[in-house]
Motif scaffolding. Structure first.
Motif, PDB file in Angstrom:
ATOM      1  N   GLN A  82       0.711  -1.155  -0.014  1.00 42.22           N
ATOM      2  CA  GLN A  82       0.047   0.003   0.088  1.00 42.22           C
ATOM      3  C   GLN A  82       0.989   1.211   0.128  1.00 42.22           C
ATOM      4  OE1 GLN A  82      -3.597  -0.136   2.146  1.00 42.22           O
ATOM      5  NE2 GLN A  82      -3.592   1.934   2.899  1.00 42.22           N
ATOM      6  N   GLN A  83       1.726   1.348   0.728  1.00 41.96           N
ATOM      7  CA  GLN A  83       2.841   2.464   0.824  1.00 41.96           C
ATOM      8  C   GLN A  83       3.224   2.851  -0.572  1.00 41.96           C
ATOM      9  OE1 GLN A  83       5.933   2.045   3.554  1.00 41.96           O
ATOM     10  NE2 GLN A  83       7.091   3.753   2.945  1.00 41.96           N
ATOM     11  N   HIS A  84       3.903   1.803  -1.359  1.00 39.30           N
ATOM     12  CA  HIS A  84       4.611   1.890  -2.437  1.00 39.30           C
ATOM     13  C   HIS A  84       3.625   1.762  -3.765  1.00 39.30           C
ATOM     14  CE1 HIS A  84       8.652   2.225  -0.817  1.00 39.30           C
ATOM     15  NE2 HIS A  84       8.273   1.408   0.178  1.00 39.30           N
ATOM     16  N   GLN A  85       2.162   1.585  -3.276  1.00 44.52           N
ATOM     17  CA  GLN A  85       1.365   1.235  -4.384  1.00 44.52           C
ATOM     18  C   GLN A  85       1.720   0.472  -5.523  1.00 44.52           C
ATOM     19  OE1 GLN A  85      -1.800   3.509  -4.638  1.00 44.52           O
ATOM     20  NE2 GLN A  85      -1.233   3.320  -2.519  1.00 44.52           N
ATOM     21  N   ILE A  86       2.208  -0.746  -5.101  1.00 50.14           N
ATOM     22  CA  ILE A  86       2.606  -1.916  -5.796  1.00 50.14           C
ATOM     23  C   ILE A  86       1.334  -2.664  -6.334  1.00 50.14           C
ATOM     24  CG2 ILE A  86       3.652  -4.181  -5.764  1.00 50.14           C
ATOM     25  CD1 ILE A  86       5.381  -3.219  -3.645  1.00 50.14           C
ATOM     26  N   LYS A  87       1.477  -2.904  -7.747  1.00 57.04           N
ATOM     27  CA  LYS A  87       0.435  -3.490  -8.253  1.00 57.04           C
ATOM     28  C   LYS A  87       0.936  -4.878  -8.775  1.00 57.04           C
ATOM     29  CE  LYS A  87      -3.092  -0.502  -8.811  1.00 57.04           C
ATOM     30  NZ  LYS A  87      -4.484  -1.097  -8.484  1.00 57.04           N
ATOM     31  N   PRO A  88       0.119  -5.980  -8.487  1.00 51.47           N
ATOM     32  CA  PRO A  88       0.605  -7.259  -8.776  1.00 51.47           C
ATOM     33  C   PRO A  88       0.276  -7.396 -10.528  1.00 51.47           C
ATOM     34  CG  PRO A  88      -0.857  -7.520  -7.084  1.00 51.47           C
ATOM     35  CD  PRO A  88      -0.886  -6.073  -7.407  1.00 51.47           C
ATOM     36  N   ILE A  89       0.989  -8.300 -11.134  1.00 50.56           N
ATOM     37  CA  ILE A  89       1.155  -8.318 -12.595  1.00 50.56           C
ATOM     38  C   ILE A  89       0.072  -9.783 -12.819  1.00 50.56           C
ATOM     39  CG2 ILE A  89       2.307  -8.730 -14.582  1.00 50.56           C
ATOM     40  CD1 ILE A  89       2.865  -5.987 -13.054  1.00 50.56           C
ATOM     41  N   ILE A  90      -0.990  -9.288 -13.590  1.00 48.90           N
ATOM     42  CA  ILE A  90      -1.741 -10.305 -13.821  1.00 48.90           C
ATOM     43  C   ILE A  90      -1.868 -10.635 -15.301  1.00 48.90           C
ATOM     44  CG2 ILE A  90      -4.385 -10.993 -14.010  1.00 48.90           C
ATOM     45  CD1 ILE A  90      -4.719  -9.440 -11.338  1.00 48.90           C
ATOM     46  N   ASP A  91      -1.533 -11.767 -15.741  1.00 47.90           N
ATOM     47  CA  ASP A  91      -1.437 -12.046 -17.028  1.00 47.90           C
ATOM     48  C   ASP A  91      -2.795 -12.499 -17.624  1.00 47.90           C
ATOM     49  OD1 ASP A  91       0.728 -13.912 -19.080  1.00 47.90           O
ATOM     50  OD2 ASP A  91      -1.408 -14.485 -19.267  1.00 47.90           O
ATOM     51  N   ARG A  92      -3.762 -12.860 -17.081  1.00 47.99           N
ATOM     52  CA  ARG A  92      -5.050 -13.225 -17.591  1.00 47.99           C
ATOM     53  C   ARG A  92      -5.965 -13.589 -16.617  1.00 47.99           C
ATOM     54  NH1 ARG A  92      -5.966 -17.625 -22.634  1.00 47.99           N
ATOM     55  NH2 ARG A  92      -8.238 -17.512 -22.909  1.00 47.99           N
ATOM     56  N   VAL A  93      -7.295 -13.226 -16.759  1.00 43.17           N
ATOM     57  CA  VAL A  93      -8.393 -13.707 -15.899  1.00 43.17           C
ATOM     58  C   VAL A  93      -9.309 -14.503 -16.714  1.00 43.17           C
ATOM     59  CG1 VAL A  93     -10.313 -12.647 -14.355  1.00 43.17           C
ATOM     60  CG2 VAL A  93      -8.085 -11.255 -14.525  1.00 43.17           C
ATOM     61  N   PHE A  94      -9.676 -15.583 -15.970  1.00 42.42           N
ATOM     62  CA  PHE A  94     -10.555 -16.723 -16.477  1.00 42.42           C
ATOM     63  C   PHE A  94     -11.849 -16.574 -15.779  1.00 42.42           C
ATOM     64  CE2 PHE A  94      -6.657 -18.355 -18.086  1.00 42.42           C
ATOM     65  CZ  PHE A  94      -6.878 -18.754 -19.016  1.00 42.42           C
ATOM     66  N   PRO A  95     -12.992 -16.652 -16.376  1.00 44.76           N
ATOM     67  CA  PRO A  95     -14.119 -16.783 -15.691  1.00 44.76           C
ATOM     68  C   PRO A  95     -14.521 -17.980 -14.905  1.00 44.76           C
ATOM     69  CG  PRO A  95     -14.646 -17.071 -18.011  1.00 44.76           C
ATOM     70  CD  PRO A  95     -13.445 -16.675 -17.723  1.00 44.76           C
ATOM     71  N   PHE A  96     -15.145 -18.058 -14.000  1.00 45.42           N
ATOM     72  CA  PHE A  96     -15.328 -19.048 -13.125  1.00 45.42           C
ATOM     73  C   PHE A  96     -15.686 -20.498 -13.734  1.00 45.42           C
ATOM     74  CE2 PHE A  96     -18.066 -21.241  -9.565  1.00 45.42           C
ATOM     75  CZ  PHE A  96     -16.944 -21.578  -8.573  1.00 45.42           C
ATOM     76  N   ALA A  97     -16.563 -20.382 -14.857  1.00 52.29           N
ATOM     77  CA  ALA A  97     -16.889 -21.576 -15.447  1.00 52.29           C
ATOM     78  C   ALA A  97     -15.818 -22.145 -16.289  1.00 52.29           C
ATOM     79  CB  ALA A  97     -18.034 -21.087 -16.425  1.00 52.29           C
ATOM     80  N   GLU A  98     -14.665 -21.541 -16.367  1.00 52.80           N
ATOM     81  CA  GLU A  98     -13.516 -21.784 -17.242  1.00 52.80           C
ATOM     82  C   GLU A  98     -12.436 -22.235 -16.516  1.00 52.80           C
ATOM     83  OE1 GLU A  98     -12.567 -19.036 -20.458  1.00 52.80           O
ATOM     84  OE2 GLU A  98     -14.792 -19.093 -21.122  1.00 52.80           O
ATOM     85  N   ALA A  99     -12.510 -22.692 -15.195  1.00 50.09           N
ATOM     86  CA  ALA A  99     -11.561 -22.718 -14.211  1.00 50.09           C
ATOM     87  C   ALA A  99     -10.624 -24.068 -14.854  1.00 50.09           C
ATOM     88  CB  ALA A  99     -11.843 -23.419 -12.870  1.00 50.09           C
ATOM     89  N   ARG A 100     -11.108 -24.943 -15.560  1.00 47.38           N
ATOM     90  CA  ARG A 100     -10.032 -26.005 -16.176  1.00 47.38           C
ATOM     91  C   ARG A 100      -9.195 -25.341 -17.055  1.00 47.38           C
ATOM     92  NH1 ARG A 100     -15.122 -28.254 -16.615  1.00 47.38           N
ATOM     93  NH2 ARG A 100     -15.814 -29.751 -14.888  1.00 47.38           N
ATOM     94  N   GLU A 101      -9.841 -24.439 -18.041  1.00 44.51           N
ATOM     95  CA  GLU A 101      -8.892 -23.904 -19.050  1.00 44.51           C
ATOM     96  C   GLU A 101      -7.927 -23.017 -18.273  1.00 44.51           C
ATOM     97  OE1 GLU A 101     -12.969 -24.649 -20.841  1.00 44.51           O
ATOM     98  OE2 GLU A 101     -12.123 -24.129 -19.020  1.00 44.51           O
ATOM     99  N   ALA A 102      -8.018 -22.257 -17.316  1.00 46.44           N
ATOM    100  CA  ALA A 102      -7.329 -21.681 -16.283  1.00 46.44           C
ATOM    101  C   ALA A 102      -5.950 -22.538 -15.835  1.00 46.44           C
ATOM    102  CB  ALA A 102      -7.937 -21.053 -15.199  1.00 46.44           C
ATOM    103  N   TYR A 103      -6.371 -23.806 -15.422  1.00 48.50           N
ATOM    104  CA  TYR A 103      -5.409 -24.630 -15.115  1.00 48.50           C
ATOM    105  C   TYR A 103      -4.470 -24.942 -16.234  1.00 48.50           C
ATOM    106  CZ  TYR A 103      -6.821 -25.981 -10.247  1.00 48.50           C
ATOM    107  OH  TYR A 103      -7.041 -25.682  -8.739  1.00 48.50           O
ATOM    108  N   HIS A 104      -5.138 -25.447 -17.438  1.00 40.48           N
ATOM    109  CA  HIS A 104      -4.294 -25.681 -18.541  1.00 40.48           C
ATOM    110  C   HIS A 104      -3.368 -24.732 -18.921  1.00 40.48           C
ATOM    111  CE1 HIS A 104      -5.621 -29.898 -19.255  1.00 40.48           C
ATOM    112  NE2 HIS A 104      -6.981 -29.348 -19.339  1.00 40.48           N
TER     113      HIS A 104
END
Length: 338
Positions: A299-321
Motif C-alpha cells: 500500500q505504501q509503495h502502491q505496488i500492483k501485482p502483474i496479472i497475465d489473464r483472468v478466466f471466468p469461474f466456468a472456465e477454471a479447467r482452462e485456467a489450469y491448462h
C-alpha cells in the motif's frame, strides 16, 4: 452454492463443478463471498496427485483467494461485514516458525480451499486487502507474494546495493522483482522467452538472460556481478537448476529454495554450499504476520501485482491448462463473483 472439487488424482479435467450448501459461521468464523482466486504451480500438483501421498478427496482446491465478508460468527472482532479480505495460505500460521501442526492448515491441500462461491474460515486466517488493490489483484497475494516477501525481506533482509537473481517470470519471481526494486536492490532475471525478458526489463530488471540461448547462465551472472556472484537467488526450479544457482551466488550468499519446476531426480553436489559458506533455505510461503507486513509495503509503495489473464469461474479447467502451458507472465486469476 457452486464449488469446484477434485474428486481424485485423475488430473485437471477431473475437476468437477458441484453444488454444496452455503456455509454458516460458528463462533470465531467468517463467511466470505469469494470474488477471485489465483493459481499457483502447487495447484497443478494437487490436481494431478503429485503433491504427496495421503491426499484426501473430495477437495476444494486452490489456496489463494480474496473476497468480501458477508457474515460473521459470535466473537469475531478482527473483521466485519463488508471488509475486503484475503485468506492466508496456512490458516494456523499466525507468527513465529512453521510447525508440522501449522502445516495441517494449508488451504487447497490439507483442507478445503478457495475455488468456491462462498467459504467459511476462522477470523485468524484472514488479512485486510491493501486499499490500492482490486479483488483480482488481492487474490494473487497469499502464496506467491508472501513467499517472495519471506525470501527477500523476512529471511533475506535485502537492502540497497545488493543483487538478486530471479529464475523465470512466474508469480513468485515477478513479486520478488517488485520487492527487490523498492528495496534498492539490483535484479538479474532469466527466461527462455525474449518477449518475457523484454517485459521484465520494463518492470525494472537491471540485467536479463535468456537461458535457452545462454545455457551456462550461471557464468553470465558471475560476469555481470564483477566475478563475485549475486547476494541472493530466488530458486524456483529445484534440483534441475539448483547446481547452477549455487555457482551464481557469492561466497556467503543465500539461495531461497521455493519451487520444484524442474527434474526432482537430479543429484546435488553439496561442496559449493560448504566451500562458499552458503545459506540454502527452504521457503514454504509464510505467516500471517509476514502477510500483513507485506501488505503495508504494497500500500505504501502502491505496488500492483502483474496479472497475465483472468478466466471466468466456468472456465477454471482452462485456467489450469493455461498455467500448465507456462505461457503466462505473472499471475493467472479465476473470477468467481467479480
Amino acid at each position: 452454492m457452486k464449488v469446484y472439487q477434485i474428486q481424485s488424482n485423475a488430473g485437471i479435467d477431473a475437476l468437477a463443478l458441484v453444488d454444496r450448501p452455503e456455509p454458516k459461521p460458528t463462533a470465531g468464523q467468517v463467511v466470505i463471498q469469494v470474488k477471485a482466486t489465483s493459481l499457483n504451480y502447487r495447484d497443478l500438483l494437487v490436481a494431478e496427485g503429485a503433491y504427496g501421498a495421503g491426499q484426501k478427496y473430495p477437495l476444494i482446491p486452490m489456496s489463494d483467494g480474496a473476497g468480501e465478508v458477508v457474515a460473521v460468527g459470535e466473537g469475531v472482532t478482527r473483521v466485519k461485514v463488508g471488509d475486503r479480505v484475503a485468506a492466508t495460505f496456512f490458516q494456523d500460521w499466525i507468527y513465529g516458525s512453521l510447525t508440522r501442526e501449522k502445516m495441517k492448515s494449508a488451504l487447497g491441500g490439507a483442507i478445503d480451499g478457495m475455488l468456491a462461491e462462498y467459504v467459511v474460515l476462522h477470523q485468524d486466517g484472514l488479512v485486510i486487502l491493501p486499499d490500492n488493490l482490486s479483488y483480482a489483484e488481492g487474490a494473487t497475494l497469499p502464496c506467491a507474494a508472501v513467499t517472495a516477501w519471506h525470501a527477500l525481506v523476512t529471511k533475506g533482509n535485502i537492502g540497497a546495493g545488493e543483487s538478486v537473481l530471479l529464475l523465470g517470470t512466474g508469480g513468485v519471481s515477478i513479486f520478488a522483482l517488485q520487492f527487490a526494486k523498492i528495496h534498492g536492490a539490483r535484479a538479474i532475471a532469466t527466461s527462455s522467452s525474449d518477449e518475457k525478458l523484454a517485459r521484465v526489463k520494463q518492470l525494472g530488471a537491471d540485467e536479463i538472460i535468456n537461458y535457452k540461448t545462454t545455457p551456462d547462465w550461471e557464468k553470465q551472472v558471475y560476469q555481470l556481478t564483477n566475478r563475485t556472484g549475486v547476494d541472493c537467488v530466488i530458486e524456483v526450479g529445484g534440483a534441475g537448476t539448483l547446481p547452477k544457482s549455487l555457482q551464481a551466488v557469492r561466497v556467503g550468499g543465500s539461495v531461497s529454495l521455493i519451487g520444484v519446476l524442474s527434474d526432482r531426480g537430479s543429484e546435488i553436489d553439496p561442496m559449493p554450499i560448504l566451500f562458499k559458506s552458503l545459506t540454502v533455505q527452504g521457503i514454504y510461503v509464510g505467516s500471517r504476520e509476514m502477510f500483513e507486513a507485506m501488505n503495508q509495503t504494497i500500500q505504501q509503495h502502491q505496488i500492483k501485482p502483474i496479472i497475465d489473464r483472468v478466466f471466468p469461474f466456468a472456465e477454471a479447467r482452462e485456467a489450469y491448462h493455461y498455467l500448465k502451458s507456462a505461457a503466462h507472465f505473472g499471475k493467472v486469476v479465476i473470477s468467481v463473483n467479480l
